[in-house]
Design a protein around this motif. Structure first.
Motif, short mmCIF file in Angstrom:
data_model
loop_
_atom_site.label_atom_id
_atom_site.label_comp_id
_atom_site.label_asym_id
_atom_site.label_seq_id
_atom_site.Cartn_x
_atom_site.Cartn_y
_atom_site.Cartn_z
N GLN A 181 -19.76 -54.60 17.83
CA GLN A 181 -18.84 -54.89 18.94
C GLN A 181 -17.44 -54.36 18.64
O GLN A 181 -16.80 -53.75 19.51
CB GLN A 181 -18.80 -56.39 19.18
N ARG A 207 -15.73 -51.24 20.54
CA ARG A 207 -14.48 -51.39 21.27
C ARG A 207 -13.44 -50.39 20.79
O ARG A 207 -12.70 -49.81 21.58
CB ARG A 207 -13.95 -52.83 21.11
N VAL A 242 -20.68 -54.12 24.37
CA VAL A 242 -19.33 -53.69 24.76
C VAL A 242 -19.37 -52.37 25.54
O VAL A 242 -18.35 -51.70 25.71
CB VAL A 242 -18.41 -53.56 23.53
N GLY A 269 -12.07 -60.90 17.66
CA GLY A 269 -12.99 -60.96 18.78
C GLY A 269 -12.82 -59.81 19.75
O GLY A 269 -11.76 -59.17 19.79
N THR A 270 -13.86 -59.52 20.50
CA THR A 270 -13.82 -58.43 21.48
C THR A 270 -14.29 -58.94 22.83
O THR A 270 -14.95 -59.98 22.93
CB THR A 270 -14.72 -57.27 21.04
N HIS A 271 -13.96 -58.21 23.87
CA HIS A 271 -14.34 -58.59 25.23
C HIS A 271 -15.67 -57.94 25.59
O HIS A 271 -15.85 -56.73 25.44
CB HIS A 271 -13.26 -58.16 26.22
N LEU A 272 -16.61 -58.73 26.05
CA LEU A 272 -17.91 -58.22 26.47
C LEU A 272 -17.80 -57.64 27.87
O LEU A 272 -17.02 -58.11 28.69
CB LEU A 272 -18.96 -59.33 26.42
N VAL A 273 -18.62 -56.63 28.15
CA VAL A 273 -18.56 -55.97 29.45
C VAL A 273 -19.41 -56.71 30.47
O VAL A 273 -20.24 -57.57 30.13
CB VAL A 273 -19.04 -54.50 29.34
#
Length: 447
Positions: free
Chosen positions: A30, A34, A69, A136-140
């Motif tokens: 992830q 990103r 992602v 953390g990352t943003h999910l699509v």
């Protein structure tokens, strides 16, 4: 910024134990996804692996991370590390991943990342990816989730690149070659390349079962290949490691030819042909003094880096050099590939053999190595042996004893919890004494 996960060659550890878990692999996918997704077009990543059982688990976890992602995943299956770098660039992917612990036993595994140019990532980029892993990352959205596809022609593309590196119009016809694939990533690729170039091939280490990678075979344990060369009357043995980015060669007498001798041969040939960029070879602090002396006699400059083929490549790129490597058998042929490639290095030596028409024992031994001794001391990662006053005093005393005719290289391994203590000196007895003194001091505080 200090790095929590990455070592000298990606992330590595015991499979299913932190950090080599599915959870960390997914977060890495992830974060790296990103980092490498910029712009509105579709983005993709190439994922290759060696033959370890845990590779399936990590491949699946990485795929979940990348696709979550919005990145498409191109899975190659078992393939050498240099092939991942080549395919990442060739397929115009945004990143590449190799799942492998290289020469380590099957219980270990690792993850190496490549940028869109096919080169391994710098320390700075790895630090940025680590920060994304922690924050953390943003999910699509559901409609933007990436796709995973198995690509079937990756191995064939790499085979053709290898064959194209061999001199045009020349073949290996009449040569008998032992090829030990370490039951690893090149178990099909390497024998096919050598056979298609015309040689008779004796195959070893080409029956992986998920647990026998590097087990009693390959570059780190070449005894079986040495015996096969002698028993079969072969002209050369090629012993690769688990991901085929390093090689040790074996002459017709069954003696191992290490990376320093291979670099000496290739550098000399390239210098004679006028193709050695800036007349320079890039190697690490571990390369033998004998290599340095030979190159100086031939008017070739030797530049040294810290240990790790990634650092050799960084120096090569910064200075515009096209040849580098390590004593351990990582040989980087910058005109052809972006990282160490054991098979391509072996092909350069085979080209020299066909041209010289002399046996490998004569062609591949250009210098007498200076006596060198390397010992490893395991340590508890919580301790810091190299900061202990007693250890620093022992090192200083050893340097004084060796004087100007010897040298020491003492470092923590980037792939396992050991302190590597290496020294060189024309006085072998003195060398053994000072190395033992240092190792004893390190062991006393190593936990």
């Amino acid at each position: 910024m200090s790095r929590k996960y990455f070592g000298t060659d990606g992330i590595r550890g015991r499979a299913n134990t932190h950090p080599m878990t599915a959870e960390v692999a997914m977060r890495l996918g992830q974060a790296a996804g990103r980092y490498f997704t910029q712009g509105l077009r579709r983005h993709s990543v190439v994922i290759g692996k060696d033959t370890r059982r845990s590779g399936y688990m990590l491949e699946t976890a990485l795929t979940a991370g990348f696709t979550s992602v919005g990145m498409d995943v191109l899975q190659t299956g078992p393939i050498p590390t240099p092939a991942v770098g080549m395919l990442t660039r060739s397929l115009r992917a945004d990143a590449g991943v190799m799942i492998s612990a290289s020469h380590n036993p099957f219980e270990d595994n690792g993850i190496k990342l490549f940028g869109p140019d096919g080169y391994k990532l710098s320390d700075a980029v790895e630090a940025e990816i680590e920060a994304l892993m922690e924050n953390g990352t943003h999910l699509v959205a559901p409609g933007e989730i990436g796709r995973a596809t198995r690509i079937d022609d990756g191995r064939g593309r790499y085979i053709e690149v290898c064959k194209a590196s061999f001199p045009r119009g020349r073949t290996l016809s009449g040569l008998k070659i032992v090829v030990d694939c370490a039951n690893g990533a090149a178990y099909r690729t390497a024998p096919e390349v050598i056979w298609e170039l015309g040689a008779e091939v004796i195959r070893l280490g080409n029956a992986p079962n998920g647990e026998n990678i590097n087990l009693n075979c390959g570059s780190t344990d070449p005894a079986a290949a040495q015996a096969a060369v002698v028993e079969s009357g072969a002209d050369l043995g090629i012993a690769l490691d688990g991901d085929a980015d390093r090689v040790h060669l074996i002459d017709e007498k069954g003696r191992v030819i290490d990376g320093d001798q291979v670099m000496a041969l290739i550098a000399s040939r390239m210098a004679e042909a006028g193709t050695l960029a800036h007349g320079t070879l890039v190697a690490t602090v571990m390369s033998n003094l004998g290599l340095e002396r030979l190159l100086a006699e031939r008017g070739i400059m030797l530049l040294r880096t810290r240990v790790g083929d990634r650092y050799v490549v960084e120096k090569m790129r910064a200075g515009g050099f096209n040849l580098g490597g390590e004593q351990s058998g990582h040989i980087i042929l910058g005109d052809h590939v972006t990282t160490g490639d054991g098979l391509l290095a072996a092909l350069q030596v085979l080209a020299a053999l066909t041209e010289a028409e002399r046996p490998a024992s004569e062609t591949c031994r250009l210098f007498e190595p200076c006596p060198q001794l390397l010992k490893n001391v395991r340590f508890d990662p919580v301790t810091r042996p190299l900061e202990d006053p007693g250890v620093t005093q022992a090192i200083a005393a050893a340097e004084d004893a060796l004087g100007a005719t010897g040298r020491l290289v003492i470092r923590k391994s980037g792939t396992e919890p050991v302190i590597r203590v290496m020294g060189e000196s024309e006085d072998a007895a003195l060398l053994e004494r000072v190395i033992d003194d240092i190792c004893t001091r390190v062991a006393s505080v190593a936990g």
